[in-house]
Design a protein around this motif. Structure first.
Motif, PDB file in Angstrom:
ATOM      1  N   GLY A  48       0.824  -1.205   0.000  1.00 28.45           N
ATOM      2  CA  GLY A  48       0.000   0.000   0.000  1.00 28.45           C
ATOM      3  C   GLY A  48       0.858   1.255   0.000  1.00 28.45           C
ATOM      4  N   ALA A  49       1.907   1.235   0.841  1.00 23.94           N
ATOM      5  CA  ALA A  49       2.792   2.393   0.927  1.00 23.94           C
ATOM      6  C   ALA A  49       3.476   2.623  -0.414  1.00 23.94           C
ATOM      7  N   TYR A  50       3.858   1.517  -1.034  1.00 29.04           N
ATOM      8  CA  TYR A  50       4.515   1.567  -2.329  1.00 29.04           C
ATOM      9  C   TYR A  50       3.591   2.213  -3.363  1.00 29.04           C
ATOM     10  N   ALA A  51       2.331   1.732  -3.389  1.00 30.50           N
ATOM     11  CA  ALA A  51       1.355   2.242  -4.356  1.00 30.50           C
ATOM     12  C   ALA A  51       1.110   3.726  -4.117  1.00 30.50           C
ATOM     13  N   ARG A  52       0.990   4.120  -2.817  1.00 26.64           N
ATOM     14  CA  ARG A  52       0.747   5.535  -2.501  1.00 26.64           C
ATOM     15  C   ARG A  52       1.925   6.390  -2.940  1.00 26.64           C
TER      16      ARG A  52
ATOM     17  N   TYR B 219       3.971   5.766  -5.358  1.00 24.38           N
ATOM     18  CA  TYR B 219       3.955   5.910  -6.815  1.00 24.38           C
ATOM     19  C   TYR B 219       2.847   6.855  -7.263  1.00 24.38           C
ATOM     20  N   ALA B 220       1.699   6.805  -6.592  1.00 27.15           N
ATOM     21  CA  ALA B 220       0.579   7.654  -6.984  1.00 27.15           C
ATOM     22  C   ALA B 220       0.897   9.121  -6.734  1.00 27.15           C
ATOM     23  N   ARG B 221       1.682   9.379  -5.672  1.00 26.83           N
ATOM     24  CA  ARG B 221       1.990  10.775  -5.323  1.00 26.83           C
ATOM     25  C   ARG B 221       3.207  11.307  -6.064  1.00 26.83           C
ATOM     26  N   LEU B 222       3.849  10.445  -6.811  1.00 33.12           N
ATOM     27  CA  LEU B 222       5.088  10.851  -7.477  1.00 33.12           C
ATOM     28  C   LEU B 222       4.902  12.181  -8.192  1.00 33.12           C
ATOM     29  N   PRO B 223       5.717  13.184  -7.855  1.00 39.86           N
ATOM     30  CA  PRO B 223       5.538  14.468  -8.528  1.00 39.86           C
ATOM     31  C   PRO B 223       6.140  14.432  -9.930  1.00 39.86           C
ATOM     32  N   LEU B 224       5.361  14.888 -10.908  1.00 38.57           N
ATOM     33  CA  LEU B 224       5.823  14.930 -12.297  1.00 38.57           C
ATOM     34  C   LEU B 224       5.752  16.367 -12.782  1.00 38.57           C
ATOM     35  N   PRO B 225       6.646  16.770 -13.673  1.00 40.48           N
ATOM     36  CA  PRO B 225       6.612  18.145 -14.180  1.00 40.48           C
ATOM     37  C   PRO B 225       5.248  18.442 -14.802  1.00 40.48           C
ATOM     38  N   ALA B 226       4.680  19.599 -14.480  1.00 37.17           N
ATOM     39  CA  ALA B 226       3.334  19.926 -14.950  1.00 37.17           C
ATOM     40  C   ALA B 226       3.297  20.161 -16.454  1.00 37.17           C
TER      41      ALA B 226
ATOM     42  N   ARG C 218      12.451  26.158 -10.822  1.00 35.22           N
ATOM     43  CA  ARG C 218      11.341  27.014 -11.238  1.00 35.22           C
ATOM     44  C   ARG C 218      10.164  26.207 -11.779  1.00 35.22           C
ATOM     45  N   ARG C 219      10.344  24.866 -11.846  1.00 35.20           N
ATOM     46  CA  ARG C 219       9.301  24.054 -12.448  1.00 35.20           C
ATOM     47  C   ARG C 219       8.155  23.814 -11.488  1.00 35.20           C
ATOM     48  N   LYS C 220       6.954  23.647 -12.076  1.00 35.76           N
ATOM     49  CA  LYS C 220       5.802  23.244 -11.276  1.00 35.76           C
ATOM     50  C   LYS C 220       5.662  21.733 -11.360  1.00 35.76           C
ATOM     51  N   TYR C 221       5.180  21.146 -10.266  1.00 33.00           N
ATOM     52  CA  TYR C 221       4.999  19.694 -10.258  1.00 33.00           C
ATOM     53  C   TYR C 221       3.572  19.365  -9.879  1.00 33.00           C
ATOM     54  N   LEU C 222       3.090  18.246 -10.421  1.00 30.02           N
ATOM     55  CA  LEU C 222       1.758  17.735 -10.083  1.00 30.02           C
ATOM     56  C   LEU C 222       1.898  16.259  -9.747  1.00 30.02           C
ATOM     57  N   PRO C 223       1.021  15.731  -8.866  1.00 29.74           N
ATOM     58  CA  PRO C 223       1.119  14.303  -8.549  1.00 29.74           C
ATOM     59  C   PRO C 223       0.673  13.433  -9.736  1.00 29.74           C
ATOM     60  N   PHE C 224       1.253  12.234  -9.814  1.00 30.60           N
ATOM     61  CA  PHE C 224       0.936  11.293 -10.897  1.00 30.60           C
ATOM     62  C   PHE C 224      -0.565  11.008 -10.937  1.00 30.60           C
ATOM     63  N   TYR C 225      -1.121  10.684  -9.733  1.00 28.41           N
ATOM     64  CA  TYR C 225      -2.564  10.485  -9.647  1.00 28.41           C
ATOM     65  C   TYR C 225      -3.185  11.764  -9.104  1.00 28.41           C
ATOM     66  N   PRO C 226      -4.232  12.337  -9.641  1.00 24.03           N
ATOM     67  CA  PRO C 226      -5.014  11.856 -10.784  1.00 24.03           C
ATOM     68  C   PRO C 226      -4.615  12.507 -12.114  1.00 24.03           C
ATOM     69  N   TYR C 227      -3.709  13.496 -12.090  1.00 27.03           N
ATOM     70  CA  TYR C 227      -3.499  14.298 -13.305  1.00 27.03           C
ATOM     71  C   TYR C 227      -2.983  13.468 -14.474  1.00 27.03           C
ATOM     72  N   PHE C 228      -1.920  12.695 -14.214  1.00 27.67           N
ATOM     73  CA  PHE C 228      -1.287  11.999 -15.341  1.00 27.67           C
ATOM     74  C   PHE C 228      -1.918  10.640 -15.604  1.00 27.67           C
TER      75      PHE C 228
END
Lengths: 396, 263
Positions: free
Chosen positions: A24-28, A30-37, A229-239
């Protein structure tokens, strides 16, 4: 004595619990992984590849239930899968269409990397594992194409064996190991079946490693702004949402080809059973091997042909060292961007020309065109990539 | 099919290269003239195009032509009688159809080939005991298996139909060449004119003209080459509609989600 098994169960339960927690921790994580917006749609190809890979694995495992790797039975067993196995035609159609879509998506994924220079440090590991995957997928696709034991399967294996045999010193031995005899036959089928089956799981493992490296090093991005200077968004739900949408669009194309235009990806000659006594007039590989097949043919010497066409894949591994510049804001200015796109376009054009030369057996003008294509292809990697940084520095 | 399409696409992409090479090398790329088969006129098949579907009564009539005429020389070795249920026959009918065929059944005590009535799980195999017997009976040529003929035959159903109806009325065997037919490679085929008026009697009383027989047997062979084509297209329409619906939902979801993100 009675207490032991109980304690055992308790402990196992505790372990299972902690395993679930870990998962569960692993999945969370990965879901929260910040990706460049600012990731664009080219960054959804990876999700398409994962989707097709899962489809290939499931359809492939089911197809093995009906397949017999024997020179006298293989063709009939594939016919039986298509004609009589419940939904066998669908499974085989998915597996065949999947192979073409996987290779196509893989090439686009690769071109994305080349254009946006995602191979630069710190992501060399991602690039190298990706190149390794490309080679493994190519070998797997080739081994899979031999299995139905139609005319193209047989003569494709024959041509490939002769190409391997052209390697100095070890070639003859390798050809023997590959064929298991003088010409393709049951031993070849056993080898190809084992290779195809085994490599599927090696690929799954390497894909996991590929994704893990991306997660460790952070995702690449189309922008050249400094990381702070980059913005980041979490993998879930955006990507995840965008990836699912991209996979759905690809699936629409997949269904269109599989159900309405299967002729685009099937080779009619491969529905004739393998006949060692009758060489087809046109031996040609699947479309995704045509550029390399063309390079093999336009070089007069067998050995050098093998070197040039094998080198065309091998040179990809060297890309992070050929282009060792820094991605800076200046480097991606208007003119440089046009030069980048133009050079990559020329490289793709060269690959298409080499493919056309392969289709025409390098006859007449195609020989010349194919040789020019080889030159342009290699110039991109050996001249443009090293010089690109220098140009950028001068412009700065 | 794939080869031709890719080829035309690639030709389009590299048209400039071709033009260049044509200018540079001129006559070098002109192929030597051979007796190429005449291009068959396009027919309006029921199964044509991405949304076509097989005319099953025609497929069944085509089976009658195959069983009555073609099967004396040609086999459908990948097809079993039970597969014929998909062309609209019941299991009982398939059993009855199979029972009218004789298949090899091993050797008897004296080493002679035994025959028995076929059963639904038998293949529609060759009437010859082996390729040597087939070659001896057909002037040195083995009649090809027809399991995938429409798929593997260059020109497909159109050319097959043209070949079957392309004999001159007074066609006679030319020694060493065969029968004149402009749709065959080299304009000669080893196959004698197979169809003639009234050669079969159709159960639905369709007049058995040569054209009708050729049309029906070509439809049958096209069906045999791709027996699941109709299902494949139906699945395609269903899956396509479902995916479109799902994609629209995800377009909306994606837009909503990203509308909060400032660029």
């Amino acid at each position: 004595m009675a207490a032991t098994p109980a304690r055992h169960t308790e402990q196992a339960e505790k372990e299972a619990h902690s395993f679930l927690q870990q998962a569960g921790a692993y999945a969370r994580h990965y879901a929260r992984l910040p990706l460049p917006a600012d990731l664009n749609w080219w960054w959804t190809i990876g999700a398409m590849l994962v989707a097709v890979l899962v489809l290939m694995l499931l359809s492939g495992l089911t197809l093995t239930l009906g397949y017999t790797p024997d020179a006298s039975l293989a063709f009939g067993s594939v016919e039986a899968i298509e004609r009589r196995m419940p939904s066998g035609w669908l499974l085989r159609a998915m597996h065949m269409t999947g192979a073409s879509f996987f290779m196509a998506a893989l090439y686009v994924h690769l071109l994305r990397g080349l254009y946006y220079r995602t191979y630069l440090p710190p992501r060399r590991g991602v690039w190298l594992s990706g190149c390794g995957l490309l080679v493994l997928v190519m070998v797997t696709a080739f081994a899979g194409y031999v299995l139905p034991w139609g005319q193209m399967s047989y003569w494709g294996a024959d041509v490939a064996a002769k190409a391997v045999g052209a390697v100095p010193f070890v070639g003859q031995g390798l050809e023997q190991v590959f064929l298991g005899g003088e010409s393709p036959g049951t031993p070849t089928l056993h080898r190809m079946f084992t290779l195809h089956f085994l490599l599927a799981f090696v690929i799954i493992g390497l894909v996991m490693a590929h994704v893990a490296v991306v997660h460790a090093k952070g995702s690449s991005s189309p922008s050249v702004q400094p990381a702070t200077r980059r913005k980041y968004l979490p993998f879930y739900p955006y990507f995840t949402t965008r990836d699912i949408l991209a996979v759905l669009v690809m699936a629409l194309g997949f269904v269109a080809v599989m159900c309405f235009w299967p002729g685009l990806i099937t080779e009619p000659a491969n529905y004739r059973p393998a006949n060692p006594l009758h060489t087809p007039a046109d031996i040609e590989p699947e479309w995704y091997f045509l550029p390399f097949y063309g390079m093999l043919q336009v070089v007069p010497s067998k050995f050098w042909g093998l070197l040039v066409s094998g080198g065309a894949v091998a040179v990809l591994f060297a890309v992070p060292w050929l282009d060792n510049g820094q991605r800076t804001a200046n480097g991606n200015g208007g003119l440089a961007r046009i030069a980048d796109a133009g050079a990559l376009f020329a490289c793709v054009g060269a690959a298409v020309t080499a493919a056309a030369a392969g289709l025409h057996h390098a006859q007449g003008g195609w020989l010349l065109a194919g040789q020019a294509a080889c030159l342009v292809y290699y110039l991109y990697f050996l001249a443009f990539l090293p010089l690109r940084t220098r140009f950028a520095e001068k412009n700065a | 099919m794939r080869g031709q399409k890719t080829r035309s696409a690639l030709r389009f992409c590299t048209g400039g290269m071709l033009l260049l090479s044509a200018i540079v090398l001129g006559p070098d790329i002109v192929q030597p003239v051979q007796a190429q088969p005449v291009k068959a006129p396009e027919q309006n098949w029921s199964f044509k195009g991405p949304l076509g579907h097989f005319d099953l009564p025609s497929v069944q009539r085509g089976y009658a032509v195959f069983a009555g005429i073609c099967a004396s020389c040609h086999s459908l070795s990948e097809v079993r009688f039970s597969d014929l249920t998909d062309m609209g026959l019941t299991l009982e009918e398939v059993g009855a159809v199979a029972a009218t065929w004789q298949v090899a059944d091993g050797l008897d005590a004296e080493g002679r080939l035994k025959h028995r009535n076929a059963r639904p799980d038998d293949a529609l195999s060759s009437s010859y005991s082996g390729p040597e017997a087939a070659r001896a009976a057909n002037g040195g040529v083995v009649p090809p298996d027809l399991s995938r003929i429409v798929q593997v035959y260059p020109g497909g159903a159109d050319r097959l139909f043209a070949l079957l109806t392309g004999y001159k009325p007074d066609a006679a065997r030319v020694p060493g060449k065969g029968f004149a037919n402009s749709f065959a490679i080299g304009h000669y085929t080893a196959m004698p004119p197979p169809l003639r008026e009234g050669a079969v009697k159709y159960a639905d009383n369709t007049p058995a003209t040569v054209t009708q027989e050729a049309r029906d047997v070509t439809t049958f062979l096209a069906w045999v080459s791709a027996p699941h084509q109709d299902t494949r297209r139906r699945v395609g329409i269903g899956a396509g509609l479902y995916l479109c619906f799902l994609a629209v939902l995800f377009v909306i979801l994606n837009r909503r989600l990203w509308s909060h993100v400032r660029k």
